[in-house]
Design an enzyme around this catalytic site. Structure first.
Site, PDB file in Angstrom:
ATOM      1  N   GLU A 531      45.716  47.813  43.821  1.00 29.61           N
ATOM      2  CA  GLU A 531      45.128  49.297  43.481  1.00 29.61           C
ATOM      3  C   GLU A 531      46.438  50.025  43.493  1.00 29.61           C
ATOM      4  O   GLU A 531      46.523  51.183  42.416  1.00 29.61           O
ATOM      5  CB  GLU A 531      44.083  49.711  44.322  1.00 29.61           C
ATOM      6  CG  GLU A 531      42.745  48.701  44.396  1.00 29.61           C
ATOM      7  CD  GLU A 531      42.354  48.435  43.114  1.00 29.61           C
ATOM      8  OE1 GLU A 531      42.217  49.322  41.964  1.00 29.61           O
ATOM      9  OE2 GLU A 531      41.596  47.270  42.937  1.00 29.61           O
ATOM     10  N   ASP A 595      48.449  42.860  39.795  1.00 39.24           N
ATOM     11  CA  ASP A 595      48.407  41.570  40.563  1.00 39.24           C
ATOM     12  C   ASP A 595      49.922  41.264  40.825  1.00 39.24           C
ATOM     13  O   ASP A 595      50.009  41.074  42.180  1.00 39.24           O
ATOM     14  CB  ASP A 595      47.726  40.442  39.740  1.00 39.24           C
ATOM     15  CG  ASP A 595      46.088  40.348  39.747  1.00 39.24           C
ATOM     16  OD1 ASP A 595      45.635  41.180  40.735  1.00 39.24           O
ATOM     17  OD2 ASP A 595      45.932  39.534  38.919  1.00 39.24           O
TER      18      ASP A 595
HETATM   19 ZN    ZN Z   1      42.636  46.036  38.933  1.00 39.58          ZN
END
Ligand code: ZN
Length: 694
Positions: A531, A595
């Site tokens: 995030e 990621d």
């Molecule tokens: Zn995401």
């Protein structure tokens, strides 16, 4: 976000999530005999049972970390994809189910919120009453369409549709002004399609053609259920497909919508008259109870020009047919009679996503109550399920990972000193929101009636849309959460510049107080890092620390960023999901960047944590060193399987890469992974050349 049952439109960049949202998860219901009725408990932080020791971690780490998952937990018949996230959702649903059954028992001692959630749930569960009523609850809406005498009368109807959640021709709502995040403004966007995305109307190939054919058949079947004779239903469905295809032609594809500049065209409201003169905009804003406005963001002006041409060239009877279809298609299917509900599932659940069975009614009604009254239900849920210790532990980890990012920025050899200063400013400005909001939403004005499932659904939608539109012209409430507390997901908002972790995800296996630090950093730490990195991905990096779309990069640094990002675009574009459906490296760039950056940040933070706590990095537990546990924790976030039909929908609509690539695509970019598992340079998970953005 686009979906058939969502609150009024939010523009595409409003939320960068950790996983697929419920709007894209097939709505479902079921018979009892299948494994769809299986009870799932929470998995532990590191589950060695899931590991396939016959696989080589250096060849395919996802297979190694998760190879046994699908043998132990095959995709249940009521789902199109399954993994630890879905298992935790199943667990949370059972908790909510118990709360709702109790609230639904009635009694005069219920609080106002208990009455609302209990009766909302009970009315949804009453399939007999819903079937007995047939289409009678929709009759006033159908009469209104039938009574249209000229296209001049369209505006009030479309305004009404925006309020009750009927996605016809366009989408209207509010957003933070991209260029002045302190302002909440009116926002108009494209809309009106029944297939998941505009390219579904044009893509070539056998699978795409089959889907279009099945869609037209589905439209015809629904019209037949509404009482049309077979031949008329067939020709009406063709006309609807033609109209939607024409709408799709002037719509923007989802990849282009990723660039905030492409969907930001702030203009005086008077300019709408030249884009779409056939609609009366003054009346539209009046009928939607929009506060006084002078300007509006038109996300895609070409669409609104094209819409006008279409409204001119399409006959009134065809428009009326289309409106009847949009009405029935946009109505949540669980409040429609069973025949409609089954037909809706047959196309959207079974054919499109490969899901064998509808989900049990109670699960769908729990989900519907959460969608309608998320903070009334979530308040009870959070008090019961989310201890302050979990909030404290998560906050500590978030701070550690923010510190890791600060250090990481120092080490970037490609970024100039001046851009680094701005990046750190933005990082320091990020707000961390954990668990649930400080102030709960007030539902006192929402009327919920025990035996009126359809009315409850429509009133809840109107209530939410009125709440959203009332924000226009007011200061931003920075405490608001965009997801309900039980949600198993997380998000970053570029306009708010905040990261949000609902209570629902802050439990095992993602955060397990009984697990090692290594495993927790691999699990929830990587999600926190994900995030945070969204603030600096291809979209997020275009917004500054105040949440404003403004270019804070030197042009040279921006070019270097793009070259680095391009490496990931190429890497992921090389992954094949199923058959001829490949991962779209541009659509998934932001998620892949998050990621990759997220795992690296969690890794840096874990090493700091280990130093602080004197953790011996050579000491094995369950046969794995702490660094191996860290990577296994990460890999096991994405265990599971997806049905081929759903995989195709995912790569064509979802910015998140399929689960397998969220593991292998990332660890192959981290030589630290190869070192932890003793891989040799040149093996698939430790290539000579790899990508790194953050
Ligand atoms: Zn995401």
């Amino acid at each position: 976000m686009t979906g058939r049952w969502i609150a009024i439109t939010v523009v595409a960049t409003a939320m960068a999530t950790w996983a697929i949202g419920p709007d894209l998860v097939a709505q479902t219901q079921s018979a009892e005999a299948s494994d769809a009725g299986k009870i799932y408990e929470r998995l532990p932080g590191l589950d060695t049972q899931l590991i396939d020791k016959s696989a080589d971690p250096c060849a395919d780490f996802a297979k190694y970390a998760c190879g046994n998952f699908s043998k132990l937990y095959p995709i249940p018949n009521d789902r199109s994809t399954f993994g630890p996230g879905a298992m935790l959702m199943e667990y949370n649903q059972r908790v909510l189910h118990t709360l709702l059954e109790k609230a639904a028992q009635g009694g005069s001692d219920r609080t106002s919120n208990e009455q609302k959630i209990g009766d909302y749930y009970a009315s949804c569960m009453d399939q007999d009453a819903i079937d007995h009523n047939g289409l009678a609850p929709l009759q006033p809406e159908l009469d209104r369409i039938a009574a249209l005498k000229s296209k001049d009368e369209l505006t009030p109807l479309l305004a009404h549709y925006q309020m009750i959640g009927v996605n016809a021709f366009l989408n209207y709502g509010e957003q933070q002004d991209f260029k002045d995040a302190r302002k909440q403004i009116a926002s108009l966007d494209q809309g009106g399609l029944g297939l998941p995305e505009r390219d579904y109307y044009f893509r070539t190939g056998e699978a795409a053609e089959k889907t279009r054919k099945e869609y037209v058949q589905h439209v015809a079947n629904m019209l037949k259920l509404m009482g049309e004779p077979e031949s008329q239903a067939t020709s009406d469905a063709e006309a609807i497909m033609q109209l939607e295809t024409a709408l799709a032609k002037v719509a923007m594809d989802i990849t282009s919508q990723r660039d905030p500049n492409n969907i930001y065209h702030l203009m005086p409201v008077t300019a709408l008259g030249s884009l779409t003169p056939d609609l009366s905009w003054t009346q539209f804003f009046k009928d939607t109870d929009t506060p006084p406005i002078t300007e509006v963001n038109v996300a895609n002006p070409d669409f609104f020009k094209g819409l006008n041409a279409l409204l001119s060239s399409t006959s009134l009877p065809v428009i009326k047919t289309y409106l009847r279809w949009r009405l029935i298609n946009s109505t949540p299917s669980e409040v429609l009679p069973k025949a409609f509900d089954d037909e809706h599932f047959d196309f959207y659940g079974h054919r499109l996503r490969g899901q064998p069975e509808q989900r049990a009614r109670w699960k769908r009604c729990v989900q519907a109550t959460d969608a309608a009254l998320g903070e009334a239900l979530g308040q009870v849920y959070a008090a019961q399920e989310f201890p302050p210790s979990s909030k404290q532990a998560t906050l500590q980890m978030v701070h550690d990972i923010e510190t890791a990012m600060d250090q990481d920025i120092n080490t970037l050899d490609w970024m100039s000193a001046s851009t680094k200063v701005r990046a750190k400013e933005k990082l320091r400005a990020i707000a961390d929101k954990i668990g649930y909001p400080d102030h709960w939403r007030d539902y006192s004005k929402l009327v919920v009636v025990r035996d009126d499932a359809y009315g409850n659904a429509i009133r809840a939608m109107e209530f939410e849309n009125e709440r959203e539109l009332a924000k226009i012209g007011k200061p931003v409430d920075r405490g608001e959460f965009g997801m309900s507390p039980p949600t198993v997901n997380a998000y970053y908002s570029p306009s708010m510049n905040d990261i949000n972790f609902p209570a629902g995800i802050l439990q095992p296996p993602f955060f397990d107080p009984h697990s090692t630090d290594a495993e927790n950093y691999g699990h929830i730490g990587a999600i926190v890092g994900h995030e945070l990195t969204h603030g600096f991905d291809d979209q997020g990096r275009q917004f500054d620390g105040n949440g404003n779309l403004s270019d804070w990069w030197t042009s040279e640094d921006a070019k270097k960023f793009e070259a680095k990002a391009d490496c990931e675009v190429k890497e992921y574009s090389g992954f094949t999901a199923v058959g001829d459906a490949k991962v779209n490296g541009k659509l998934t760039l932001g998620e892949n960047t998050a990621d990759n950056g997220g795992l690296r940040l969690a890794y840096i933070a874990f090493l700091e944590d280990a130093k602080r706590k004197n953790i011996d990095l050579s000491q094995k537990q369950d046969g794995y060193t702490p660094l191996q546990q860290f990577f296994l924790g990460y890999g096991q976030n994405w265990c599971g399987d997806t049905r081929p039909e759903q995989l195709r929908v995912q790569v064509q609509t979802d910015p998140h890469s399929p689960r397998h690539f969220r593991v292998d695509g990332v660890v192959q970019n981290m030589p630290e992974f190869g070192q932890a598992f003793g891989c040799k340079v040149g093996q698939p998970m430790m290539p000579v050349n790899y990508c790194r953005v953050w």
